[in-house]
Design a protein around this motif. Sequence first.
Motif, PDB file in Angstrom:
ATOM      1  N   THR A  20       0.829  -1.199   0.000  1.00 17.67           N
ATOM      2  CA  THR A  20       0.000   0.000   0.000  1.00 17.67           C
ATOM      3  C   THR A  20       0.866   1.254   0.000  1.00 17.67           C
ATOM      4  O   THR A  20       0.605   2.200  -0.749  1.00 17.67           O
ATOM      5  CB  THR A  20      -0.973  -0.015   1.195  1.00 17.67           C
ATOM      6  OG1 THR A  20      -1.756  -1.211   1.132  1.00 17.67           O
ATOM      7  CG2 THR A  20      -1.892   1.189   1.185  1.00 17.67           C
ATOM      8  N   ALA A  23       2.341   1.599  -3.501  1.00 20.06           N
ATOM      9  CA  ALA A  23       1.345   1.929  -4.528  1.00 20.06           C
ATOM     10  C   ALA A  23       1.011   3.417  -4.546  1.00 20.06           C
ATOM     11  O   ALA A  23       0.700   3.964  -5.606  1.00 20.06           O
ATOM     12  CB  ALA A  23       0.075   1.108  -4.297  1.00 20.06           C
ATOM     13  N   PHE A  24       1.081   4.082  -3.405  1.00 14.83           N
ATOM     14  CA  PHE A  24       0.703   5.495  -3.332  1.00 14.83           C
ATOM     15  C   PHE A  24       1.899   6.438  -3.227  1.00 14.83           C
ATOM     16  O   PHE A  24       1.722   7.657  -3.182  1.00 14.83           O
ATOM     17  CB  PHE A  24      -0.248   5.707  -2.145  1.00 14.83           C
ATOM     18  CG  PHE A  24      -1.624   5.172  -2.399  1.00 14.83           C
ATOM     19  CD1 PHE A  24      -2.564   5.917  -3.093  1.00 14.83           C
ATOM     20  CD2 PHE A  24      -1.966   3.895  -1.973  1.00 14.83           C
ATOM     21  CE1 PHE A  24      -3.829   5.410  -3.349  1.00 14.83           C
ATOM     22  CE2 PHE A  24      -3.231   3.375  -2.220  1.00 14.83           C
ATOM     23  CZ  PHE A  24      -4.162   4.128  -2.909  1.00 14.83           C
ATOM     24  N   SER A  30      -2.413  11.920  -3.189  1.00  9.28           N
ATOM     25  CA  SER A  30      -2.424  11.022  -2.033  1.00  9.28           C
ATOM     26  C   SER A  30      -1.938  11.750  -0.788  1.00  9.28           C
ATOM     27  O   SER A  30      -1.089  12.627  -0.849  1.00  9.28           O
ATOM     28  CB  SER A  30      -1.495   9.831  -2.319  1.00  9.28           C
ATOM     29  OG  SER A  30      -1.259   9.105  -1.146  1.00  9.28           O
ATOM     30  N   GLU A  34      -2.122   6.010   3.398  1.00  8.25           N
ATOM     31  CA  GLU A  34      -3.059   4.912   3.130  1.00  8.25           C
ATOM     32  C   GLU A  34      -2.730   3.653   3.915  1.00  8.25           C
ATOM     33  O   GLU A  34      -3.637   2.984   4.432  1.00  8.25           O
ATOM     34  CB  GLU A  34      -3.101   4.615   1.621  1.00  8.25           C
ATOM     35  CG  GLU A  34      -3.790   5.680   0.813  1.00  8.25           C
ATOM     36  CD  GLU A  34      -2.929   6.887   0.458  1.00  8.25           C
ATOM     37  OE1 GLU A  34      -3.454   7.824  -0.164  1.00  8.25           O
ATOM     38  OE2 GLU A  34      -1.716   6.894   0.798  1.00  8.25           O
ATOM     39  N   GLN A  35      -1.456   3.306   4.033  1.00  4.78           N
ATOM     40  CA  GLN A  35      -1.080   2.110   4.796  1.00  4.78           C
ATOM     41  C   GLN A  35      -1.421   2.271   6.273  1.00  4.78           C
ATOM     42  O   GLN A  35      -1.816   1.314   6.938  1.00  4.78           O
ATOM     43  CB  GLN A  35       0.401   1.757   4.593  1.00  4.78           C
ATOM     44  CG  GLN A  35       1.388   2.732   5.213  1.00  4.78           C
ATOM     45  CD  GLN A  35       1.703   3.943   4.340  1.00  4.78           C
ATOM     46  OE1 GLN A  35       0.991   4.272   3.409  1.00  4.78           O
ATOM     47  NE2 GLN A  35       2.790   4.618   4.658  1.00  4.78           N
ATOM     48  N   SER A  84      -5.024  -0.856  -3.688  1.00  2.00           N
ATOM     49  CA  SER A  84      -3.602  -0.731  -4.012  1.00  2.00           C
ATOM     50  C   SER A  84      -3.153  -1.874  -4.914  1.00  2.00           C
ATOM     51  O   SER A  84      -3.523  -3.021  -4.691  1.00  2.00           O
ATOM     52  CB  SER A  84      -2.758  -0.802  -2.732  1.00  2.00           C
ATOM     53  OG  SER A  84      -3.257   0.040  -1.733  1.00  2.00           O
TER      54      SER A  84
END
Length: 168
Positions: A20, A23-24, A30, A34-35, A84
């Motif tokens: 994750t 991916a961002f 972003s 996110e993680q 993700s």
Amino acid sequence: MNITIRKESSEDIDATTALTAAAFEHEEHSSHTEQFIVNALRRSKQLTISLVAVENDKIVGHVALSPVSISSGATDWYGLGPISVRPDRQKKGIGSALMHAALAELKRLGGAGCVLLGDPDYYCRFGFKVQPGLTLEGVPPEYFQALSLNGDCPVGSVQYQAAFDATE
């Protein structure tokens, strides 16, 4: 492409967290948290659906769904995200496979609908669209979309879980 979609297990958490973040990492829209959001959802027991995409015994994708509240009192609505895919495996259909699997699981669980924040040109292929009267404070309305799974879409302001404020 030989991808298997399955429920996330406790042994997958470290790999999902790293995936994750990766991916961002270079996404300009972003928060790069996110993680942390996914881990906070896990800790608060609000990670209703957590699916991984596995290719050659390696996790290459992940999708999370958690309950949202709507000011109208509508129930059984969920927020999809983050979703993700490992950067070197993007644009190979893995995200689409995760979306279809997540929505199928949400239907199986009796979910009324799903909201997400994202690119309308991408998510429209799954049936998501801007729903007049359904809002998320602080975001451009064209990026907040919904998909009703059993009829009408509610009207009101949507609130995500507190875990979405996680920064570590």
